[in-house]
Design a protein around this motif. Structure first.
Motif, PDB file in Angstrom:
ATOM      1  N   UNK A 329       8.369  80.265 -42.952  1.00 19.68           N
ATOM      2  CA  UNK A 329       8.349  81.112 -41.747  1.00 19.68           C
ATOM      3  C   UNK A 329       6.936  81.574 -41.428  1.00 19.68           C
ATOM      4  N   UNK A 330       6.169  81.864 -42.475  1.00 13.72           N
ATOM      5  CA  UNK A 330       4.791  82.289 -42.280  1.00 13.72           C
ATOM      6  C   UNK A 330       3.976  81.204 -41.588  1.00 13.72           C
ATOM      7  N   UNK A 331       4.354  79.958 -41.828  1.00 14.89           N
ATOM      8  CA  UNK A 331       3.660  78.836 -41.194  1.00 14.89           C
ATOM      9  C   UNK A 331       4.310  78.436 -39.877  1.00 14.89           C
ATOM     10  N   UNK A 332       5.665  78.356 -39.864  1.00 19.57           N
ATOM     11  CA  UNK A 332       6.378  77.847 -38.702  1.00 19.57           C
ATOM     12  C   UNK A 332       6.251  78.774 -37.501  1.00 19.57           C
ATOM     13  N   UNK A 333       6.365  80.077 -37.723  1.00 19.92           N
ATOM     14  CA  UNK A 333       6.350  81.014 -36.593  1.00 19.92           C
ATOM     15  C   UNK A 333       5.028  80.980 -35.827  1.00 19.92           C
ATOM     16  N   UNK A 334       3.884  81.177 -36.483  1.00 18.96           N
ATOM     17  CA  UNK A 334       2.638  81.065 -35.708  1.00 18.96           C
ATOM     18  C   UNK A 334       2.384  79.658 -35.196  1.00 18.96           C
ATOM     19  N   UNK A 335       2.791  78.649 -35.977  1.00 25.23           N
ATOM     20  CA  UNK A 335       2.591  77.267 -35.541  1.00 25.23           C
ATOM     21  C   UNK A 335       3.366  76.986 -34.270  1.00 25.23           C
ATOM     22  N   UNK A 336       4.644  77.393 -34.245  1.00 19.97           N
ATOM     23  CA  UNK A 336       5.474  77.170 -33.072  1.00 19.97           C
ATOM     24  C   UNK A 336       4.949  77.931 -31.866  1.00 19.97           C
ATOM     25  N   UNK A 337       4.594  79.197 -32.088  1.00 20.65           N
ATOM     26  CA  UNK A 337       4.082  79.999 -30.983  1.00 20.65           C
ATOM     27  C   UNK A 337       2.783  79.466 -30.410  1.00 20.65           C
ATOM     28  N   UNK A 338       1.852  79.120 -31.305  1.00 23.71           N
ATOM     29  CA  UNK A 338       0.546  78.611 -30.851  1.00 23.71           C
ATOM     30  C   UNK A 338       0.700  77.254 -30.172  1.00 23.71           C
ATOM     31  N   UNK A 339       1.582  76.415 -30.721  1.00 21.90           N
ATOM     32  CA  UNK A 339       1.791  75.092 -30.126  1.00 21.90           C
ATOM     33  C   UNK A 339       2.309  75.204 -28.698  1.00 21.90           C
ATOM     34  N   UNK A 340       3.328  76.041 -28.498  1.00 17.74           N
ATOM     35  CA  UNK A 340       3.865  76.201 -27.147  1.00 17.74           C
ATOM     36  C   UNK A 340       2.826  76.809 -26.203  1.00 17.74           C
ATOM     37  N   UNK A 341       2.060  77.751 -26.705  1.00 21.70           N
ATOM     38  CA  UNK A 341       1.041  78.374 -25.868  1.00 21.70           C
ATOM     39  C   UNK A 341      -0.003  77.355 -25.430  1.00 21.70           C
ATOM     40  N   UNK A 342      -0.492  76.545 -26.389  1.00 24.38           N
ATOM     41  CA  UNK A 342      -1.480  75.512 -26.061  1.00 24.38           C
ATOM     42  C   UNK A 342      -0.867  74.434 -25.171  1.00 24.38           C
ATOM     43  N   UNK A 343       0.374  74.069 -25.454  1.00 23.42           N
ATOM     44  CA  UNK A 343       1.021  73.015 -24.667  1.00 23.42           C
ATOM     45  C   UNK A 343       1.157  73.418 -23.200  1.00 23.42           C
ATOM     46  N   UNK A 344       1.676  74.615 -22.975  1.00 25.85           N
ATOM     47  CA  UNK A 344       1.838  75.084 -21.599  1.00 25.85           C
ATOM     48  C   UNK A 344       0.489  75.234 -20.904  1.00 25.85           C
ATOM     49  N   UNK A 345      -0.522  75.684 -21.665  1.00 23.25           N
ATOM     50  CA  UNK A 345      -1.856  75.851 -21.075  1.00 23.25           C
ATOM     51  C   UNK A 345      -2.459  74.510 -20.675  1.00 23.25           C
ATOM     52  N   UNK A 346      -2.358  73.519 -21.555  1.00 22.10           N
ATOM     53  CA  UNK A 346      -2.896  72.198 -21.244  1.00 22.10           C
ATOM     54  C   UNK A 346      -2.122  71.542 -20.105  1.00 22.10           C
ATOM     55  N   UNK A 347      -0.807  71.748 -20.081  1.00 23.55           N
ATOM     56  CA  UNK A 347      -0.005  71.164 -19.012  1.00 23.55           C
ATOM     57  C   UNK A 347      -0.376  71.770 -17.659  1.00 23.55           C
ATOM     58  N   UNK A 348      -0.610  73.081 -17.650  1.00 25.81           N
ATOM     59  CA  UNK A 348      -1.043  73.729 -16.406  1.00 25.81           C
ATOM     60  C   UNK A 348      -2.396  73.191 -15.955  1.00 25.81           C
ATOM     61  N   UNK A 349      -3.262  72.915 -16.922  1.00 27.84           N
ATOM     62  CA  UNK A 349      -4.598  72.432 -16.594  1.00 27.84           C
ATOM     63  C   UNK A 349      -4.571  70.993 -16.086  1.00 27.84           C
ATOM     64  N   UNK A 350      -3.838  70.138 -16.776  1.00 24.58           N
ATOM     65  CA  UNK A 350      -3.812  68.722 -16.422  1.00 24.58           C
ATOM     66  C   UNK A 350      -2.942  68.447 -15.207  1.00 24.58           C
ATOM     67  N   UNK A 351      -1.922  69.245 -15.002  1.00 23.74           N
ATOM     68  CA  UNK A 351      -1.031  69.068 -13.862  1.00 23.74           C
ATOM     69  C   UNK A 351      -1.216  70.192 -12.869  1.00 23.74           C
ATOM     70  N   UNK A 352      -2.493  70.533 -12.634  1.00 21.25           N
ATOM     71  CA  UNK A 352      -2.813  71.696 -11.793  1.00 21.25           C
ATOM     72  C   UNK A 352      -2.293  71.550 -10.375  1.00 21.25           C
ATOM     73  N   UNK A 353      -2.213  70.308  -9.893  1.00 17.05           N
ATOM     74  CA  UNK A 353      -1.758  70.111  -8.522  1.00 17.05           C
ATOM     75  C   UNK A 353      -0.256  69.895  -8.434  1.00 17.05           C
ATOM     76  N   UNK A 354       0.388  69.711  -9.616  1.00 21.14           N
ATOM     77  CA  UNK A 354       1.835  69.474  -9.621  1.00 21.14           C
ATOM     78  C   UNK A 354       2.416  70.257 -10.780  1.00 21.14           C
ATOM     79  N   UNK A 355       3.166  71.279 -10.512  1.00 16.20           N
ATOM     80  CA  UNK A 355       3.752  72.117 -11.551  1.00 16.20           C
ATOM     81  C   UNK A 355       5.181  71.685 -11.812  1.00 16.20           C
ATOM     82  N   UNK A 356       5.422  71.309 -13.093  1.00 14.39           N
ATOM     83  CA  UNK A 356       6.785  70.888 -13.461  1.00 14.39           C
ATOM     84  C   UNK A 356       7.292  71.802 -14.550  1.00 14.39           C
ATOM     85  N   UNK A 357       8.515  72.231 -14.457  1.00 10.86           N
ATOM     86  CA  UNK A 357       9.107  73.066 -15.488  1.00 10.86           C
ATOM     87  C   UNK A 357       9.949  72.220 -16.418  1.00 10.86           C
TER      88      UNK A 357
END
Length: 357
Positions: A329-357
């Motif tokens: 849990x000490x590894x999975x919780x921050x890993x999962x949170x950071x991964x989703x945060x980075x993923x959504x951030x990169x997706x917003x950056x790369x798909x700046x003209x097209x937002x998909x949920x």
């Protein structure tokens, strides 16, 4: 008497050395080049725009976003991954602080990053395939449900009984999560085996090349897929729950707070909770999977997952099924949170003209 015009007159220059002298027209003066050569200039085509358009393609952007998010997360959390793996497979100390101290005393600070090279090599394609598969299958399932509902679905007439089939009870997110886990596991499982061997026994496997050679020599290609059955079985509940929890918590939180999207801090929290829930549910299967993957190192490899689970219960009781759960849990919780945060951030950056949920 014919007279030559000035325009027809030719001027001469003298060329000579110690052996003789010769007069040649100035137009043929060899000491001065009379031909001018234009430099050939090569100009590379501007690929900036095509690359941007390529990355803004929905599937490509999600694939690249997953790869970048996974790489950045693993670089940050490698020490926790090392401690978690050692505790799950029963190597060394049985508590988190003791494992940290033990690794540092035996291998130095760099020991906390043991196997991180293969971990980075593993996580980039794994996360890329996982997120890309999840997004694609989720959209495909949602589209299939909409078309199915529009066409009123197929019906089956049995006497006076009229049965109507419906896909509305199936969650596209759950199906997509299961598909993401299975596809990424099948594609990248050998890298997981290598990572665990390098993490648990860096003395026996000092490099990736040596690890591949030894594993292949001991068991052939099949050894690179050691533990694939329990991995797939364990991945199904974990991956399904992981993605389902994230999407559900995300929508519920946005609805409660009357937001359209989550902030980065919200993504960190929601991702951590989804990882915690999924890990807790599937952790006993994770213990069995790790036992099968590295059991050969200790000279006692269980033949299958049920045997691995019974072995753990026999030796350590039911609590043994959750040995290393705290470190996980000490590894999975921050890993999962950071991964989703980075993923959504990169997706917003790369798909700046097209937002998909």
């Amino acid at each position: 008497m014919a007279m030559e015009s000035n325009s027809q007159k030719k001027s001469f220059c003298v060329l000579g050395d110690g052996y003789g002298v010769v007069m040649v027209p100035k137009e043929l003066d060899l000491e001065k080049p009379h031909h001018s050569f234009n430099l050939i200039r090569f100009q590379l085509p501007d690929l900036t725009k095509p690359i941007k358009e390529f990355l803004r393609n929905r599937e490509v952007g999600e694939f690249v976003s997953g790869a970048l998010a996974g790489a950045m997360t693993k670089a940050i959390l490698a020490p926790l991954e090392t401690i978690r793996t050692r505790m799950v497979v029963g190597v060394g100390s049985r508590n988190i602080s003791g494992s940290f101290i033990e690794v540092i005393e035996q291998q130095g600070w760099q020991g906390l990053w043991a196997g991180n090279t293969i971990n980075m090599v593993r996580i980039i394609p794994t996360q890329a395939i996982e997120f890309g598969t999840f997004e694609y299958v989720k959209r495909a399932m949602t589209s299939a449900q909409e078309k199915w509902n529009q066409n009123d679905g197929p019906r089956l007439q049995i006497g006076h009984v009229n049965l109507k089939f419906s896909l509305s009870w199936i969650s596209p997110v759950a199906v997509a999560g299961a598909a993401a886990g299975v596809v990424s596991t099948l594609a990248c499982h050998p890298l997981e085996v290598l990572k665990d061997r390098l993490t648990v026994s860096p003395e026996a496997y000092p490099s990736i090349a040596i690890a591949v050679s030894k594993i292949y020599k001991d068991g052939g290609i099949g050894a690179l897929y050691a533990g694939i059955s329990p991995t797939l079985i364990g991945m199904l509940p974990y991956s399904t729950c992981y993605y389902f929890m994230y999407e559900t918590l995300k929508k519920s939180y946005c609805f409660a707070k009357k937001k359209k999207t989550l902030s980065r801090a919200d993504m960190l929290l929601v991702g951590a909770l989804s990882g915690f829930t999924a890990s807790t549910i599937s952790f006993p299967l994770e213990v069995a999977r790790k036992r099968l993957m590295v059991g050969a190192l200790q000279g006692k490899c269980p033949p299958h997952m049920a045997a691995a689970l019974s072995e753990v219960v026999r030796e350590e009781g039911l609590k043994g099924l959750y040995r290393g759960w705290g470190a996980s849990c000490l590894k999975v919780m921050p890993s999962s949170g950071i991964t989703w945060m980075f993923y959504e951030a990169w997706k917003d950056l790369l798909l700046v003209e097209r937002r998909y949920l």
